[in-house]
Design a protein around this motif. Sequence first.
Motif, PDB file in Angstrom:
ATOM      1  N   ALA A  37       0.822  -1.200   0.000  1.00 49.40           N
ATOM      2  CA  ALA A  37       0.000   0.000   0.000  1.00 49.40           C
ATOM      3  C   ALA A  37       0.857   1.251   0.000  1.00 49.40           C
ATOM      4  CB  ALA A  37      -0.932  -0.009   1.225  1.00 49.40           C
ATOM      5  N   THR A  38       1.930   1.231   0.804  1.00 50.35           N
ATOM      6  CA  THR A  38       2.822   2.390   0.844  1.00 50.35           C
ATOM      7  C   THR A  38       3.471   2.611  -0.509  1.00 50.35           C
ATOM      8  OG1 THR A  38       3.250   1.956   3.171  1.00 50.35           O
ATOM      9  CG2 THR A  38       4.799   3.400   2.031  1.00 50.35           C
ATOM     10  N   ARG A  39       3.921   1.495  -1.148  1.00 48.85           N
ATOM     11  CA  ARG A  39       4.545   1.625  -2.464  1.00 48.85           C
ATOM     12  C   ARG A  39       3.547   2.178  -3.483  1.00 48.85           C
ATOM     13  NH1 ARG A  39       5.632  -3.393  -3.235  1.00 48.85           N
ATOM     14  NH2 ARG A  39       7.566  -3.343  -2.024  1.00 48.85           N
ATOM     15  N   THR A  40       2.305   1.730  -3.409  1.00 54.77           N
ATOM     16  CA  THR A  40       1.278   2.238  -4.324  1.00 54.77           C
ATOM     17  C   THR A  40       1.057   3.732  -4.117  1.00 54.77           C
ATOM     18  OG1 THR A  40       0.193   0.089  -4.310  1.00 54.77           O
ATOM     19  CG2 THR A  40      -1.106   1.963  -5.060  1.00 54.77           C
ATOM     20  N   GLY A  41       0.998   4.159  -2.844  1.00 52.75           N
ATOM     21  CA  GLY A  41       0.789   5.570  -2.571  1.00 52.75           C
ATOM     22  C   GLY A  41       1.946   6.424  -3.061  1.00 52.75           C
ATOM     23  N   ARG A  42       3.174   5.938  -2.849  1.00 51.66           N
ATOM     24  CA  ARG A  42       4.331   6.712  -3.323  1.00 51.66           C
ATOM     25  C   ARG A  42       4.338   6.815  -4.845  1.00 51.66           C
ATOM     26  NH1 ARG A  42       8.901   3.997   0.675  1.00 51.66           N
ATOM     27  NH2 ARG A  42       8.282   5.129   2.561  1.00 51.66           N
ATOM     28  N   GLN A  43       3.993   5.705  -5.516  1.00 55.22           N
ATOM     29  CA  GLN A  43       3.940   5.739  -6.969  1.00 55.22           C
ATOM     30  C   GLN A  43       2.895   6.736  -7.450  1.00 55.22           C
ATOM     31  OE1 GLN A  43       5.888   4.450  -9.157  1.00 55.22           O
ATOM     32  NE2 GLN A  43       4.726   5.123 -10.950  1.00 55.22           N
ATOM     33  N   ALA A  44       1.720   6.740  -6.770  1.00 61.70           N
ATOM     34  CA  ALA A  44       0.690   7.707  -7.145  1.00 61.70           C
ATOM     35  C   ALA A  44       1.176   9.128  -6.924  1.00 61.70           C
ATOM     36  CB  ALA A  44      -0.589   7.454  -6.329  1.00 61.70           C
ATOM     37  N   PRO A 126     -10.367  -1.161   4.831  1.00 58.66           N
ATOM     38  CA  PRO A 126     -10.013  -1.854   3.591  1.00 58.66           C
ATOM     39  C   PRO A 126      -9.730  -0.856   2.480  1.00 58.66           C
ATOM     40  CG  PRO A 126     -12.381  -1.927   3.927  1.00 58.66           C
ATOM     41  CD  PRO A 126     -11.796  -1.302   5.160  1.00 58.66           C
ATOM     42  N   VAL A 127      -8.865  -1.250   1.575  1.00 60.48           N
ATOM     43  CA  VAL A 127      -8.540  -0.404   0.434  1.00 60.48           C
ATOM     44  C   VAL A 127      -9.229  -0.970  -0.792  1.00 60.48           C
ATOM     45  CG1 VAL A 127      -6.711   0.461  -1.038  1.00 60.48           C
ATOM     46  CG2 VAL A 127      -6.349   0.310   1.418  1.00 60.48           C
ATOM     47  N   ALA A 128     -10.113  -0.192  -1.369  1.00 58.85           N
ATOM     48  CA  ALA A 128     -10.827  -0.652  -2.551  1.00 58.85           C
ATOM     49  C   ALA A 128     -10.075  -0.256  -3.806  1.00 58.85           C
ATOM     50  CB  ALA A 128     -12.232  -0.050  -2.575  1.00 58.85           C
ATOM     51  N   ARG A 153      -6.310  14.567   7.046  1.00 62.92           N
ATOM     52  CA  ARG A 153      -6.485  13.134   7.290  1.00 62.92           C
ATOM     53  C   ARG A 153      -6.546  12.373   5.972  1.00 62.92           C
ATOM     54  NH1 ARG A 153      -4.755   9.131   9.945  1.00 62.92           N
ATOM     55  NH2 ARG A 153      -6.255   7.437  10.290  1.00 62.92           N
ATOM     56  N   PHE A 154      -7.204  12.939   4.968  1.00 66.27           N
ATOM     57  CA  PHE A 154      -7.206  12.308   3.654  1.00 66.27           C
ATOM     58  C   PHE A 154      -5.782  12.194   3.118  1.00 66.27           C
ATOM     59  CE2 PHE A 154     -11.773  13.720   3.189  1.00 66.27           C
ATOM     60  CZ  PHE A 154     -12.293  12.440   3.076  1.00 66.27           C
ATOM     61  N   GLU A 155      -4.952  13.208   3.360  1.00 70.74           N
ATOM     62  CA  GLU A 155      -3.574  13.161   2.893  1.00 70.74           C
ATOM     63  C   GLU A 155      -2.784  12.081   3.621  1.00 70.74           C
ATOM     64  OE1 GLU A 155      -1.750  16.962   3.028  1.00 70.74           O
ATOM     65  OE2 GLU A 155      -2.978  17.800   1.410  1.00 70.74           O
ATOM     66  N   GLN A 156      -3.067  11.899   4.914  1.00 67.17           N
ATOM     67  CA  GLN A 156      -2.406  10.824   5.636  1.00 67.17           C
ATOM     68  C   GLN A 156      -2.748   9.456   5.040  1.00 67.17           C
ATOM     69  OE1 GLN A 156      -3.543  11.227   9.734  1.00 67.17           O
ATOM     70  NE2 GLN A 156      -2.039  12.825  10.153  1.00 67.17           N
ATOM     71  N   LEU A 157      -3.962   9.324   4.532  1.00 67.54           N
ATOM     72  CA  LEU A 157      -4.407   8.046   3.971  1.00 67.54           C
ATOM     73  C   LEU A 157      -4.056   7.901   2.496  1.00 67.54           C
ATOM     74  CD1 LEU A 157      -7.973   7.916   5.597  1.00 67.54           C
ATOM     75  CD2 LEU A 157      -5.893   6.797   6.381  1.00 67.54           C
ATOM     76  N   LEU A 158      -3.367   8.865   1.921  1.00 67.50           N
ATOM     77  CA  LEU A 158      -3.074   8.838   0.489  1.00 67.50           C
ATOM     78  C   LEU A 158      -2.335   7.581   0.040  1.00 67.50           C
ATOM     79  CD1 LEU A 158      -3.138  10.225  -2.269  1.00 67.50           C
ATOM     80  CD2 LEU A 158      -1.022  11.415  -1.629  1.00 67.50           C
ATOM     81  N   PRO A 159      -1.328   7.091   0.785  1.00 68.14           N
ATOM     82  CA  PRO A 159      -0.659   5.869   0.313  1.00 68.14           C
ATOM     83  C   PRO A 159      -1.606   4.679   0.175  1.00 68.14           C
ATOM     84  CG  PRO A 159       0.660   6.953   1.990  1.00 68.14           C
ATOM     85  CD  PRO A 159      -0.674   7.654   1.979  1.00 68.14           C
ATOM     86  N   THR A 161      -5.004   5.132  -0.392  1.00 70.95           N
ATOM     87  CA  THR A 161      -6.175   5.543  -1.175  1.00 70.95           C
ATOM     88  C   THR A 161      -5.743   6.404  -2.358  1.00 70.95           C
ATOM     89  OG1 THR A 161      -6.467   7.474   0.262  1.00 70.95           O
ATOM     90  CG2 THR A 161      -7.698   5.490   0.841  1.00 70.95           C
ATOM     91  N   PRO A 162      -4.912   5.891  -3.259  1.00 68.99           N
ATOM     92  CA  PRO A 162      -4.493   6.706  -4.401  1.00 68.99           C
ATOM     93  C   PRO A 162      -5.636   7.023  -5.355  1.00 68.99           C
ATOM     94  CG  PRO A 162      -3.791   4.437  -4.688  1.00 68.99           C
ATOM     95  CD  PRO A 162      -4.344   4.538  -3.299  1.00 68.99           C
ATOM     96  N   TRP A 163      -6.787   6.386  -5.139  1.00 69.16           N
ATOM     97  CA  TRP A 163      -7.938   6.621  -6.003  1.00 69.16           C
ATOM     98  C   TRP A 163      -8.791   7.796  -5.538  1.00 69.16           C
ATOM     99  CZ3 TRP A 163     -11.424   5.708  -2.197  1.00 69.16           C
ATOM    100  CH2 TRP A 163     -11.091   4.754  -1.221  1.00 69.16           C
ATOM    101  N   LEU A 164      -8.338   8.526  -4.485  1.00 67.52           N
ATOM    102  CA  LEU A 164      -9.089   9.680  -3.995  1.00 67.52           C
ATOM    103  C   LEU A 164      -8.616  10.961  -4.671  1.00 67.52           C
ATOM    104  CD1 LEU A 164      -9.587   9.370  -0.124  1.00 67.52           C
ATOM    105  CD2 LEU A 164     -11.309   9.263  -1.922  1.00 67.52           C
ATOM    106  N   ASP A 165      -9.538  11.831  -4.993  1.00 65.15           N
ATOM    107  CA  ASP A 165      -9.244  13.162  -5.524  1.00 65.15           C
ATOM    108  C   ASP A 165      -9.966  14.159  -4.629  1.00 65.15           C
ATOM    109  OD1 ASP A 165      -8.910  15.510  -6.877  1.00 65.15           O
ATOM    110  OD2 ASP A 165      -9.382  14.690  -8.844  1.00 65.15           O
ATOM    111  N   VAL A 166      -9.209  14.819  -3.738  1.00 67.70           N
ATOM    112  CA  VAL A 166      -9.793  15.679  -2.708  1.00 67.70           C
ATOM    113  C   VAL A 166      -9.613  17.142  -3.101  1.00 67.70           C
ATOM    114  CG1 VAL A 166      -9.812  16.280  -0.259  1.00 67.70           C
ATOM    115  CG2 VAL A 166      -9.252  13.945  -0.976  1.00 67.70           C
TER     116      VAL A 166
END
Length: 555
Positions: A37-44, A126-128, A153-159, A161-166
Amino acid sequence: MQHLGDPVDGRPSRRERTVRRPEGGVGTNGANLGTRATRTGRQAGREGQATGDLPLPPPSSLAGGVVDGMLIGVLVWAILVLTLLPALEVSMAALFPTLLVCLCGGGVVGPGVQAALRTGRTRRLPVAAAAGPGRHRVVILGGGFGGVSAARRFEQLLPWTPWLDVTLVSQRNFLLFTPMLAEVAAGSVEAGNVGVPLRAACPRTRFRRAEVLGVDPERRVVHLRRGDAMEVLPYDQLVLALGAMPNFRDLPGIAANALTLATLDDARRLRDHVLGRLEQADHEPDPAERRRWLTFVVAGGGFAGTEAVASLFDLVHSVLRYFPRIRPGEPRFVLVHSRERILPELGDRLAGYASGKLVARGIELRLGVTVAGADPGGVSLSDGERIPARTLVWAAGTRPSPVPLGPGNGAVPVDRNLRVRGSRDIWAVGDCARVPDPGRRGAVCPPTAQHATRQGRAVADNVVAVLAGAEPEAFHFRGLGFLVPLGRQSAAAELRGMRFSGLPAWLLWRGVYLWKLPGPQKRLRVLLDWTVELLFPRDIALTTSERHPAPQAVE
């Protein structure tokens, strides 16, 4: 609003969420899931920086930890100087080495203390997988404590939840630390030091400086106005955090003649207004008119009103040296409150202490009455008394900012999960929401910064949970306590049943709110402002233009 609140900090905690995908294809090992999840967030994040979708990430927290530790060291040194060292009869020559020791010690332990405070347990989410090629669009209306806390808080969850656009929408481009507005009005703190730019506070959140005109829940769009241009902003999930505004209760003349203390402009205007009254009174030959220029009435004996009258008293008496024609006993300060004692949120003992302090300083208390009206020459009370005055500060209550969801101007009712009743995709936090308090049956959460901050974090978790197919959790928070300064190095504090008053409460108030200021840069600047205040007189330069009305005949 003098209430304790958590710092609205967007830096991720050291222990983040352990996550799992609802569908197959990923192992069940928690460590592997967290790593992926962390790797996905960093890539995003890298892709967003390359495409311009996301700003650069915030800097390392090491420097912030060092600065925060040094600030704590200065506070420890101040406590030693005011309490222990005089009792031990330590010479003045030892004060500077003691300060250096406290600074160095604080700077060394600061990062570790900061990391320990940010470590905490968080519930699993869970991460969808992203739905289709686009992202889930989350729009936050309001840049106060609740809105910024949700965005961070959304930014903290970014790794995860790369599918979020806030997107954060606000009319002003900074987060205002409202508990220090009275300090700005009193000239103790520079106005720019109590506001943090939203683009810096939420670097991974899209920001739009615009006015909200309306919300269309059926089409899931928000209507905005940016200058003369109209825009439509679509959303999948909407968070309302529009705050509150002064409530003048349709009393005659209040809106036209009263000053408020809700924005930075209000604080600047109030400071210059008071200094302008002193300038006018210094050359006024008519004794009756002179008394009007030097009479200051504050409506509301809660935290805001009590702090306002104490701050104005300090401001006036700290600059009287520049006005040789005004005697120290001439300025008059009146605090009007509808109840039989001020500060009803505090216990009888602390409220009595605060009343005694204000009265001993020469501040008049008008209890059991309300302000019934005002005009340029005076203030009318509900018992028929008229106070000749040319200054009225209104701190007698607020009302929720109008929420553009339809008819009605009251707070938006939400369920225990912070979701607007009758809606599946609209949430509300802060002063504009009517949040049930599970600790008090039938009661609602008070409109304080500490509640708004936690509601913002909770609503971000719940939005992510709903989008990921999980159930949202109920909001529950027990208030930490209250702090109110009384001027002249005195305050009253009540923290989880513990009561403080006098100098210890004043040191606690300054330490707590210095720590709660968002960002080490602002904390250091405010500390420097307080240090300069101890060494030099306050500035009396007028920064705004004001035309004084011509004297009117007053009965």
